[in-house]
Design an enzyme around this catalytic site. Sequence first.
Site, PDB file in Angstrom:
ATOM      1  N   TYR A  56     -22.448   1.993  15.471  1.00 37.37           N
ATOM      2  CA  TYR A  56     -22.671   2.197  16.896  1.00 37.37           C
ATOM      3  C   TYR A  56     -21.938   3.455  17.349  1.00 37.37           C
ATOM      4  CZ  TYR A  56     -24.140  -2.739  16.799  1.00 37.37           C
ATOM      5  OH  TYR A  56     -24.758  -3.932  16.510  1.00 37.37           O
ATOM      6  N   HIS A 124     -24.135  -5.714   7.849  1.00 41.51           N
ATOM      7  CA  HIS A 124     -25.047  -5.419   8.956  1.00 41.51           C
ATOM      8  C   HIS A 124     -26.508  -5.517   8.535  1.00 41.51           C
ATOM      9  CE1 HIS A 124     -25.285  -2.731  12.816  1.00 41.51           C
ATOM     10  NE2 HIS A 124     -26.032  -3.801  12.902  1.00 41.51           N
ATOM     11  N   SER A 204     -29.365  -9.873  21.239  1.00 43.03           N
ATOM     12  CA  SER A 204     -30.534  -9.676  22.109  1.00 43.03           C
ATOM     13  C   SER A 204     -31.055 -10.996  22.666  1.00 43.03           C
ATOM     14  CB  SER A 204     -31.648  -8.932  21.365  1.00 43.03           C
ATOM     15  OG  SER A 204     -31.276  -7.610  21.076  1.00 43.03           O
ATOM     16  N   LEU A 206     -31.435 -11.801  25.561  1.00 42.42           N
ATOM     17  CA  LEU A 206     -32.244 -11.532  26.744  1.00 42.42           C
ATOM     18  C   LEU A 206     -33.439 -10.637  26.412  1.00 42.42           C
ATOM     19  CD1 LEU A 206     -29.417 -10.974  29.386  1.00 42.42           C
ATOM     20  CD2 LEU A 206     -30.764 -13.045  28.956  1.00 42.42           C
ATOM     21  N   GLY A 207     -33.833 -10.629  25.139  1.00 38.51           N
ATOM     22  CA  GLY A 207     -34.989  -9.833  24.760  1.00 38.51           C
ATOM     23  C   GLY A 207     -34.818  -8.370  25.096  1.00 38.51           C
ATOM     24  N   ARG A 208     -33.606  -7.838  24.800  1.00 40.24           N
ATOM     25  CA  ARG A 208     -33.252  -6.443  25.115  1.00 40.24           C
ATOM     26  C   ARG A 208     -33.414  -6.148  26.601  1.00 40.24           C
ATOM     27  NH1 ARG A 208     -36.395  -5.856  20.254  1.00 40.24           N
ATOM     28  NH2 ARG A 208     -34.937  -5.966  18.524  1.00 40.24           N
ATOM     29  N   SER A 212     -34.263 -10.568  31.625  1.00 40.51           N
ATOM     30  CA  SER A 212     -33.450 -10.541  32.847  1.00 40.51           C
ATOM     31  C   SER A 212     -34.322 -10.533  34.095  1.00 40.51           C
ATOM     32  CB  SER A 212     -32.556  -9.299  32.859  1.00 40.51           C
ATOM     33  OG  SER A 212     -33.335  -8.122  33.056  1.00 40.51           O
TER      34      SER A 212
END
Length: 327
Positions: A56, A124, A204, A206-208, A212
């Site tokens: 990242y 990962h 994820s 929240l489905g990326r 939301s």
Amino acid sequence: MEHRALGSQGLIASVQGLGCMGMSVFYGAADETESLATVDRALELGVTLLDTAESYGPFVNEQLLGRALAGRRESAVLATKTGVEITDDGQMVGLNGRPEYVRRALERSLRNLGTDHVDLYYLHRIDPNVPIEETVGALAELVAEGKVRHLGVCEASAQTIRRAHAVHPLTAVQTEYSLFERGIEHNGVLDALRELGIGLVAYSPLGRGFLSGAITSPDDFAEDDWRRTDPRFQGKNFDRNLDVVREVRRIASVNHVTPSQLALAWVQRQGAVAIPGTKRRRYLEENIAATEVTLTDQDIAAVEEVAPHGVVSGDRYAPEMMGTLDG
């Protein structure tokens, strides 16, 4: 904040964690001041599980958490990841599960994080050119040395999970899991985790961000937001998925919660530890409130009706990224 065992190897973590990736990369411009304040607030509200990875940035997100945890390292359950080879000058090379690389990568992560140990160290991605037994064997040596407390793998098939667990007990498997992505319920992964006593960490959830309810158009994304290339946010896929989100929003409204809180409460009901990612305190607080939401069997049935397995339109990633997933 409730804390509970993650897996069966003795790790205790908050029932909801914090995904830190978006504080540094992929989701638009970074704001270090707000990101550090978000970590502060998370710890204040009882969140302990903080999730990052050497890739990242690369390195930038680990360094951010190192600054955030300076002087209070023991207040967090710190998780990071290896397996995507990165040169010291930050160039991505490809997957690398060779023992010599994972050892070198851990030492670099410890420096970036400003700590002498990692609580949860994940592979990962699975390197198809290195037997998983060799990679996990090297990770087990790091546990024996006290530099790593617990092991996990990400995006692994049920077969790979079983092979890895036979070398050294896994504490957690991290994979995408949400109302939009329920593949692990049908490919043997969830069954394997339950059988072996391995915890599920859902990224994820929240489905990326789709679940939301805040995203209504692809134009809502910044120019440098990677979701502009995500298949689920493209063309007809976007429109079909937005229809599902509208139904989720309707059920959330009946329950007097936000769509994010409904989606997170559903993941929590499945026994997973969700790690929703955010770089803003207001979204963090909204997400954490989901830990207080109780869904009835009737609520679950209503959600299942509008978001059954396979309801989402579009692949999880662009084709070039799908090839990095195991199984």
